[in-house]
Design an enzyme around this catalytic site. Structure first.
Site, PDB file in Angstrom:
ATOM      1  NE  ARG A  27       1.612   2.159 -12.989  1.00  0.00           N
ATOM      2  CZ  ARG A  27       0.469   1.899 -12.351  1.00  0.00           C
ATOM      3  NH1 ARG A  27      -0.522   2.787 -12.354  1.00  0.00           N
ATOM      4  NH2 ARG A  27       0.301   0.755 -11.697  1.00  0.00           N
ATOM      5  CG  ASP A 314      -9.733  -0.774 -12.005  1.00  0.00           C
ATOM      6  OD1 ASP A 314      -9.913  -1.188 -10.837  1.00  0.00           O
ATOM      7  OD2 ASP A 314      -8.710  -0.162 -12.357  1.00  0.00           O
ATOM      8  CE  LYS A 341      -9.483  -3.120  -6.600  1.00  0.00           C
ATOM      9  NZ  LYS A 341      -8.113  -2.685  -6.844  1.00  0.00           N
TER      10      LYS A 341
HETATM   11  C1  S3P Z   1      -4.233   0.213 -10.292  1.00  0.00           C
HETATM   12  C2  S3P Z   1      -4.220  -1.104  -9.940  1.00  0.00           C
HETATM   13  C3  S3P Z   1      -5.424  -1.831  -9.488  1.00  0.00           C
HETATM   14  C4  S3P Z   1      -6.681  -1.071  -9.877  1.00  0.00           C
HETATM   15  C5  S3P Z   1      -6.606   0.382  -9.545  1.00  0.00           C
HETATM   16  C6  S3P Z   1      -5.452   1.033 -10.287  1.00  0.00           C
HETATM   17  C7  S3P Z   1      -2.974   0.828 -10.721  1.00  0.00           C
HETATM   18  O1  S3P Z   1      -5.375  -1.959  -8.081  1.00  0.00           O
HETATM   19  O2  S3P Z   1      -7.810  -1.647  -9.271  1.00  0.00           O
HETATM   20  O3  S3P Z   1      -7.813   1.043  -9.920  1.00  0.00           O
HETATM   21  O4  S3P Z   1      -3.008   1.912 -11.326  1.00  0.00           O
HETATM   22  O5  S3P Z   1      -1.927   0.224 -10.478  1.00  0.00           O
HETATM   23  P1  S3P Z   1      -4.546  -3.165  -7.386  1.00  0.00           P
HETATM   24  O6  S3P Z   1      -3.150  -3.030  -7.800  1.00  0.00           O
HETATM   25  O7  S3P Z   1      -4.722  -2.952  -5.913  1.00  0.00           O
HETATM   26  O8  S3P Z   1      -5.180  -4.415  -7.873  1.00  0.00           O
END
Ligand code: S3P
Length: 429
Positions: A27, A314, A341
């Site tokens: 981000r 996660d 995933k």
């Molecule tokens: C993440 C959101 C999650 C997570 C991924 C990282 C993120 O996925 O599992 O490892 O950085 O926004 P989802 O938004 O698909 O649940």
């Protein structure tokens, strides 16, 4: 790809700094690219996924220097990205693909996002749908898989409730919302990580968030920032898991991200009996950061379901791997998301843990890993299916097994935590 052999036993003893948080690094890099001026990001994630984000941003014409976990990004401004000459390759990173899709939806050019075999199998309909509602045109393979060819342009503001909880989908809409003709709204029935909202605010965007309703105003220019990324708790939990399994362990983790939308796993472990103490908590660049002290303790076992799933998405592989070391086992339900995933994590964990002698019941939406009464694990040859979190989860289970475990292609751990195996070895002395 190289295999790793884990010998069981010993104890975890020492202090570790974790690499920068993967979610936050993505981000900061994306927003710095859209800001005006030069941002400096310290402790940028060493993860391969976050390098993929930088590479995609470079292909969009953003000037980026990076050395020793410090990244300097000269922002192009909201309107300054350039049409890429080549495809943008997100490699293994779902976050890169889904969040950049949001940015690219608002650009006056066409670009194509692709990824590795795993990412090209993962569902992208969830971002295509809202971004098309906003006015982007997105061509995909098989009605929703990458490559995604995104024809961006002027966007309409939307009011959107994602059908399933996803921080990546929320983030894609909020980023596209920077380019919309009014205030865009995302409604969450289950809270997901809020790093995008916090980071947008740090960079000067106008974003509001109250009780699951997040609104982004288009408009204000983003301003370059100097930011430090907290340590990655989602990587740190594998070291915590190791300390919980190995008797006489004592582990100290410094400067770890403790954002409440990410740290629920610590509460859950404490509810199982884990000895975890948190200290020196402070707010840095909008994110909570602190130190975590862990000592080995017997674990009772428990169940993760409902809204806990999104909060610990996660960390579920590590919790499953702890199952055989608990009194009553670990049950995970309502987690069908794990099947899409980086691998089908339910199938990969069930196969790996069974290979080691664990008793595992698999459900469409989760699994039950039996506790200690099912017997001790034994070392085995296991396959992480190219998935970083499965490789690290199986390594944790291997520490408590009888005999050596060999993990195939274990260097896939570098997708989120390249230093995992060396840190584990150092902490075991
Ligand atoms: C993440 C959101 C999650 C997570 C991924 C990282 C993120 O996925 O599992 O490892 O950085 O926004 P989802 O938004 O698909 O649940």
């Amino acid at each position: 790809m190289s295999k790793k052999t884990i010998s069981p036993g010993g104890a975890i003893d020492g202090v570790a700094e974790l690499p920068g948080d993967k979610s936050i690094s993505h981000r900061y890099a994306i927003l710095a690219a859209l800001a005006e001026g030069r941002s400096e990001i310290s402790n940028y994630a060493s993860s391969a996924d976050c390098a993929s984000t930088l590479e995609c941003l470079r292909r969009l014409g953003v000037a980026i220097e990076s050395a020793d976990r410090r990244v300097a990004i000269t922002g192009a401004g909201l309107a300054g990205l350039k049409a890429p000459r080549k495809m943008l390759d997100a490699e293994n990173s779902g976050s890169t693909m889904r969040m950049l899709a949001g940015v690219l939806a608002g650009q006056p050019f066409t670009s194509t996002l692709t990824g590795d075999d795993s990412l090209r199998r993962r569902p992208m309909r969830r971002v295509i749908e809202p971004l098309e509602q906003m006015g982007a045109q997105i061509a995909s393979r098989d009605g929703g898989r990458a490559p995604l060819e995104i024809r961006g342009g002027p966007l309409r503001a939307i009011d959107y409730t994602p059908p399933a909880p996803s921080a990546q989908v929320k983030s894609a809409i909020l980023l596209a919302g920077l380019y919309a003709n009014g205030i865009s709204t995302v409604r969450e029935s289950v809270a997901t990580r809020d790093h995008t909202e916090l980071a947008l605010r740090e960079f000067g965007a106008n974003v509001e968030s109250t009780r699951g309703v997040i609104r982004i105003h288009p408009g204000p220019k983003l301003k370059a920032r100097q930011l430090t990324v907290p340590g990655d708790l989602s990587g740190g939990v594998f070291l915590i898991g190791a300390a919980l399994i190995l008797p006489e362990s004592s582990l100290m983790l410094h400067n770890v991200g403790l954002n409440p939308t990410r740290a629920r796993v610590l509460d859950f472990l404490i509810s199982l009996g884990a000895s975890i103490n948190i200290a020196s908590v402070q707010l840095r660049d909008g994110e909570l950061v602190g130190d975590i002290a862990v000592r080995h303790a017997p674990l009772t076992g428990g169940r993760v379901s409902g809204s806990q799933v999104a909060e610990m998405i996660d960390e579920l592989p590590m919790l499953a791997a702890l199952g055989p070391f608990t009194e009553k086992g670990i049950e995970i339900r309502d987690a069908q998301e794990l099947r899409v995933k980086e691998s089908d994590r339910i199938a990969a964990l069930a196969a790996g843990l069974r290979q080691m002698g664990a008793k595992v019941e698999e459900f469409p939406d989760g699994m039950f890993v039996e506790g200690r009464s099912a017997g001790k694990l034994r070392g085995a040859r296991v396959d992480p299916h190219g998935d970083h979190r499965i490789a690290m989860a199986l390594a944790v289970a291997a520490l408590g097994a009888e005999g050596d475990t060999t993990i195939r292609d274990a260097d896939c751990a570098a997708v989120s935590f390249p230093e995992f195996f060396t840190t584990l070895a150092r902490l075991r002395g």
